[in-house]
Design a protein around this motif. Sequence first.
Motif, PDB file in Angstrom:
ATOM      1  N   PRO A  69       0.623  -1.508   0.155  1.00 49.43           N
ATOM      2  CA  PRO A  69      -0.282  -0.550  -0.394  1.00 49.43           C
ATOM      3  C   PRO A  69       1.122   1.432  -0.343  1.00 49.43           C
ATOM      4  CG  PRO A  69      -0.138  -1.383   2.021  1.00 49.43           C
ATOM      5  CD  PRO A  69       0.532  -2.108   1.222  1.00 49.43           C
ATOM      6  N   ARG A  70       0.918   2.297  -0.824  1.00 49.31           N
ATOM      7  CA  ARG A  70       1.378   3.420  -1.092  1.00 49.31           C
ATOM      8  C   ARG A  70       0.094   4.331  -1.521  1.00 49.31           C
ATOM      9  NH1 ARG A  70       6.281   2.130  -4.287  1.00 49.31           N
ATOM     10  NH2 ARG A  70       5.027   0.788  -6.189  1.00 49.31           N
ATOM     11  N   LEU A  71       0.280   5.852  -1.300  1.00 49.04           N
ATOM     12  CA  LEU A  71      -0.432   6.963  -0.992  1.00 49.04           C
ATOM     13  C   LEU A  71       0.139   7.339  -1.934  1.00 49.04           C
ATOM     14  CD1 LEU A  71      -0.061   8.983   2.016  1.00 49.04           C
ATOM     15  CD2 LEU A  71      -2.331   8.326   1.175  1.00 49.04           C
ATOM     16  N   LEU A  72      -1.597   7.836  -3.427  1.00 52.17           N
ATOM     17  CA  LEU A  72      -1.172   7.981  -4.532  1.00 52.17           C
ATOM     18  C   LEU A  72      -1.105   9.308  -4.893  1.00 52.17           C
ATOM     19  CD1 LEU A  72      -2.768   5.274  -6.681  1.00 52.17           C
ATOM     20  CD2 LEU A  72      -0.795   5.503  -6.414  1.00 52.17           C
ATOM     21  N   TYR A  73      -0.607  10.519  -5.331  1.00 51.95           N
ATOM     22  CA  TYR A  73      -0.705  11.268  -5.364  1.00 51.95           C
ATOM     23  C   TYR A  73       0.070  11.801  -7.548  1.00 51.95           C
ATOM     24  CZ  TYR A  73       0.115  16.067  -5.321  1.00 51.95           C
ATOM     25  OH  TYR A  73       0.023  17.402  -5.081  1.00 51.95           O
ATOM     26  N   LYS A  74      -1.251  12.888  -7.914  1.00 48.67           N
ATOM     27  CA  LYS A  74      -0.850  12.890  -9.171  1.00 48.67           C
ATOM     28  C   LYS A  74      -0.478  14.540  -8.717  1.00 48.67           C
ATOM     29  CE  LYS A  74      -1.105  12.760 -13.532  1.00 48.67           C
ATOM     30  NZ  LYS A  74       0.110  13.988 -14.439  1.00 48.67           N
ATOM     31  N   LYS A  75       0.856  14.993  -9.803  1.00 51.59           N
ATOM     32  CA  LYS A  75       0.667  16.170 -10.373  1.00 51.59           C
ATOM     33  C   LYS A  75       0.722  16.799 -11.132  1.00 51.59           C
ATOM     34  CE  LYS A  75       3.897  20.047 -10.134  1.00 51.59           C
ATOM     35  NZ  LYS A  75       3.546  20.845 -11.442  1.00 51.59           N
ATOM     36  N   VAL A  76       0.268  17.889 -10.932  1.00 56.15           N
ATOM     37  CA  VAL A  76      -0.360  18.444 -12.446  1.00 56.15           C
ATOM     38  C   VAL A  76       0.290  20.255 -12.309  1.00 56.15           C
ATOM     39  CG1 VAL A  76      -2.364  17.066 -11.937  1.00 56.15           C
ATOM     40  CG2 VAL A  76      -2.559  19.250 -11.900  1.00 56.15           C
ATOM     41  N   ASP A  77       0.256  20.602 -13.435  1.00 57.53           N
ATOM     42  CA  ASP A  77       0.653  22.555 -13.748  1.00 57.53           C
ATOM     43  C   ASP A  77      -0.498  22.742 -13.294  1.00 57.53           C
ATOM     44  OD1 ASP A  77       2.707  23.761 -14.337  1.00 57.53           O
ATOM     45  OD2 ASP A  77       0.602  24.674 -15.805  1.00 57.53           O
ATOM     46  N   SER A  78       0.573  24.396 -11.878  1.00 60.06           N
ATOM     47  CA  SER A  78      -0.625  24.858 -11.236  1.00 60.06           C
ATOM     48  C   SER A  78      -1.246  26.048 -12.565  1.00 60.06           C
ATOM     49  CB  SER A  78      -0.165  26.048 -10.402  1.00 60.06           C
ATOM     50  OG  SER A  78       1.032  26.659 -10.887  1.00 60.06           O
ATOM     51  N   GLN A  79      -1.098  25.881 -13.650  1.00 60.35           N
ATOM     52  CA  GLN A  79      -1.638  26.838 -14.747  1.00 60.35           C
ATOM     53  C   GLN A  79      -3.067  25.742 -15.896  1.00 60.35           C
ATOM     54  OE1 GLN A  79      -0.442  30.823 -15.472  1.00 60.35           O
ATOM     55  NE2 GLN A  79       2.310  29.783 -15.747  1.00 60.35           N
ATOM     56  N   LEU A  80      -3.108  24.383 -15.301  1.00 61.16           N
ATOM     57  CA  LEU A  80      -3.568  23.211 -15.542  1.00 61.16           C
ATOM     58  C   LEU A  80      -3.316  23.244 -17.246  1.00 61.16           C
ATOM     59  CD1 LEU A  80      -6.840  24.829 -15.078  1.00 61.16           C
ATOM     60  CD2 LEU A  80      -5.364  23.485 -13.457  1.00 61.16           C
ATOM     61  N   THR A 129     -10.220  30.456  -6.794  1.00 55.54           N
ATOM     62  CA  THR A 129     -12.072  30.920  -5.756  1.00 55.54           C
ATOM     63  C   THR A 129     -12.782  30.630  -6.890  1.00 55.54           C
ATOM     64  OG1 THR A 129     -11.001  32.706  -7.111  1.00 55.54           O
ATOM     65  CG2 THR A 129     -10.797  32.183  -4.473  1.00 55.54           C
ATOM     66  N   GLY A 130     -14.605  29.637  -6.687  1.00 59.14           N
ATOM     67  CA  GLY A 130     -15.095  29.975  -7.488  1.00 59.14           C
ATOM     68  C   GLY A 130     -14.936  28.894  -8.435  1.00 59.14           C
ATOM     69  N   GLY A 131     -13.623  28.475  -8.334  1.00 53.81           N
ATOM     70  CA  GLY A 131     -13.942  27.126  -9.470  1.00 53.81           C
ATOM     71  C   GLY A 131     -12.740  27.147 -10.334  1.00 53.81           C
ATOM     72  N   VAL A 132     -12.105  28.891  -9.895  1.00 52.43           N
ATOM     73  CA  VAL A 132     -11.242  29.747 -11.681  1.00 52.43           C
ATOM     74  C   VAL A 132     -10.045  29.827 -10.551  1.00 52.43           C
ATOM     75  CG1 VAL A 132     -11.089  31.650 -12.371  1.00 52.43           C
ATOM     76  CG2 VAL A 132     -13.162  30.649 -11.971  1.00 52.43           C
ATOM     77  N   VAL A 133      -8.819  29.533 -11.482  1.00 55.47           N
ATOM     78  CA  VAL A 133      -7.687  29.196 -11.773  1.00 55.47           C
ATOM     79  C   VAL A 133      -6.679  30.891 -11.416  1.00 55.47           C
ATOM     80  CG1 VAL A 133      -5.173  29.446 -11.685  1.00 55.47           C
ATOM     81  CG2 VAL A 133      -7.180  27.087 -11.811  1.00 55.47           C
ATOM     82  N   HIS A 134      -5.958  31.700 -10.571  1.00 54.61           N
ATOM     83  CA  HIS A 134      -6.256  32.850 -10.900  1.00 54.61           C
ATOM     84  C   HIS A 134      -4.465  32.739 -10.586  1.00 54.61           C
ATOM     85  CE1 HIS A 134      -9.898  33.313  -9.926  1.00 54.61           C
ATOM     86  NE2 HIS A 134     -10.264  34.749  -9.966  1.00 54.61           N
ATOM     87  N   GLY A 143      -0.640  33.295 -19.699  1.00 53.13           N
ATOM     88  CA  GLY A 143      -0.213  31.594 -19.517  1.00 53.13           C
ATOM     89  C   GLY A 143       0.066  30.446 -20.162  1.00 53.13           C
ATOM     90  N   TRP A 144      -0.352  31.196 -21.036  1.00 57.01           N
ATOM     91  CA  TRP A 144      -0.964  29.955 -22.452  1.00 57.01           C
ATOM     92  C   TRP A 144      -0.174  30.265 -23.950  1.00 57.01           C
ATOM     93  CZ3 TRP A 144      -4.424  25.079 -22.319  1.00 57.01           C
ATOM     94  CH2 TRP A 144      -4.553  24.455 -21.069  1.00 57.01           C
ATOM     95  N   ARG A 145       0.175  31.224 -23.586  1.00 57.98           N
ATOM     96  CA  ARG A 145       0.821  31.972 -24.450  1.00 57.98           C
ATOM     97  C   ARG A 145       1.658  30.603 -25.403  1.00 57.98           C
ATOM     98  NH1 ARG A 145       4.759  32.874 -20.855  1.00 57.98           N
ATOM     99  NH2 ARG A 145       3.941  35.328 -20.216  1.00 57.98           N
ATOM    100  N   ALA A 146       2.229  29.949 -24.871  1.00 56.48           N
ATOM    101  CA  ALA A 146       3.497  29.253 -25.809  1.00 56.48           C
ATOM    102  C   ALA A 146       2.139  27.826 -26.180  1.00 56.48           C
ATOM    103  CB  ALA A 146       4.156  28.608 -24.667  1.00 56.48           C
ATOM    104  N   GLU A 147       1.053  27.374 -25.516  1.00 61.08           N
ATOM    105  CA  GLU A 147       0.112  26.671 -25.957  1.00 61.08           C
ATOM    106  C   GLU A 147      -0.589  27.138 -27.114  1.00 61.08           C
ATOM    107  OE1 GLU A 147       0.228  24.109 -23.318  1.00 61.08           O
ATOM    108  OE2 GLU A 147       1.931  25.425 -23.205  1.00 61.08           O
ATOM    109  N   ARG A 148      -1.706  25.354 -27.622  1.00 61.68           N
ATOM    110  CA  ARG A 148      -1.483  25.710 -28.520  1.00 61.68           C
ATOM    111  C   ARG A 148      -3.251  25.930 -28.598  1.00 61.68           C
ATOM    112  NH1 ARG A 148       0.033  20.049 -31.704  1.00 61.68           N
ATOM    113  NH2 ARG A 148       2.647  20.241 -32.718  1.00 61.68           N
ATOM    114  N   ALA A 149      -3.967  26.020 -27.887  1.00 60.26           N
ATOM    115  CA  ALA A 149      -5.173  25.880 -27.193  1.00 60.26           C
ATOM    116  C   ALA A 149      -5.438  26.961 -26.113  1.00 60.26           C
ATOM    117  CB  ALA A 149      -5.392  24.756 -26.678  1.00 60.26           C
ATOM    118  N   SER A 150      -6.523  27.825 -26.261  1.00 61.68           N
ATOM    119  CA  SER A 150      -6.390  28.452 -24.786  1.00 61.68           C
ATOM    120  C   SER A 150      -6.855  28.262 -23.127  1.00 61.68           C
ATOM    121  CB  SER A 150      -8.146  29.510 -25.285  1.00 61.68           C
ATOM    122  OG  SER A 150      -7.816  29.866 -26.790  1.00 61.68           O
TER     123      SER A 150
END
Length: 413
Positions: free
Chosen positions: A89-100, A132-137, A148-155
């Motif tokens: 048994p091990r605790l699982l953690y998923k690291k994601v980008d703070s800017q999604l 806040t309110g489910g919105v990343v600031h 923050g997404w200037r180098a991404e292909r999507a918005s």
Amino acid sequence: MASPPPPPLPWVSPSVPPHVVALADDLSGAAETACALGGPVRLSLDAADVAEIAATHDLVVDLDTRHLESAEAAYAVRTALRAAQAGPPRLLYKKVDSQLRGHLAAEAAVYAEEAEAVVIAPALPAARRTVTGGVVHVNGVPLHRTDGWRAERASAPRSLPEALSCLPVRTVPLDVVRSDPAELDAEFRRIAASGAHPAPDAETDADLDAVAAAALRLGPGFRLLGSGGLAAALGRALVRPAAASPPAPAQDGTPLLFVVGTAEPGAVAQIAHLTALGAHHVSLDPTDLAAGTVRPPRGAAAPALTVLSIDGSAGPRPGMGRTLSTALGALAAAHPGRADLVLTGGETARTTLDALGITELEPLGEIHHGAVHSRTLDGRRVVTRPGSYGAEDSLLRIAVALRPRLAASTAAI
């Protein structure tokens, strides 16, 4: 007056808490997570290491999925999860980008398989990234209104439910996060019972402490998914032996190589602080770099400080990140001398270490938030830092930490 101790976590033994297996999608995030967990930890660049069943420490693995297609990224997470669940048994953690950024939706959907619920908390207060309110600031501005997404292909997504459209997500208001622990636990249970996943608001480290503690109280069916901020909250909730102390800085004249692969505008000012110290700066044309026409110097002795960067004057080049970082990493690996390394941007860090054949790091601590100082198995120093982190003096601070003799030269800067 000291705060009362937190309530016990029913399934976590106070004497021998389970070790953590954390899965990250890029190397700088993996290093940040390893440092955030706070105790002895192994940071691996090899996904096969998740299957290690005799682990006596926390394990953070960089799955290096940012450059993959969405289905490939999901497959990598599923494979790693199966390996992690096959052992003790091990605790699982998923690291994601703070800017999604990255394949958040696809990887989260796989991570949610067989879980009672996934607690989603990407806030990173240390970098002024809140929810806040489910919105990343970011610095108080909604993510979709930043660059923050200037180098991404999507918005950028407008909210967590939008970013995770493949999963039913229910936001949890800040007043509930800050309420009595039993109320927060009950809210998480209600959301899970409805077939959805809780996404609690968070503005401070104390908010993330409350979220992590609630998930641990509710048992292994509630998995944590978040940024380095939530990883640090998990580290604070689990009692761990102290990590190794960083060794004394190198005094032997070993060269120091900065490899700046980020497209962040602030990188220009950060590099300027190094050139003011006399660093040799090589700004590489991205077209030449992608075409493979840039060649490393031959036979020359390495300067004490060198900076390799990509000329960003023409703006970001969406979709070219992996190509450019691979070429940049190859140049860094061919740099004369056995330099210590400062690597900004997760892809740049990964491709450089891949080119050098480095598959494992021992995290030693942070120089500043997100700038993680590690050591390779053969003693080379490596600092990794997300491209979007750090004030104008970030690289200067890292240089002085690794080469204290430079401190006297910074007074005039």
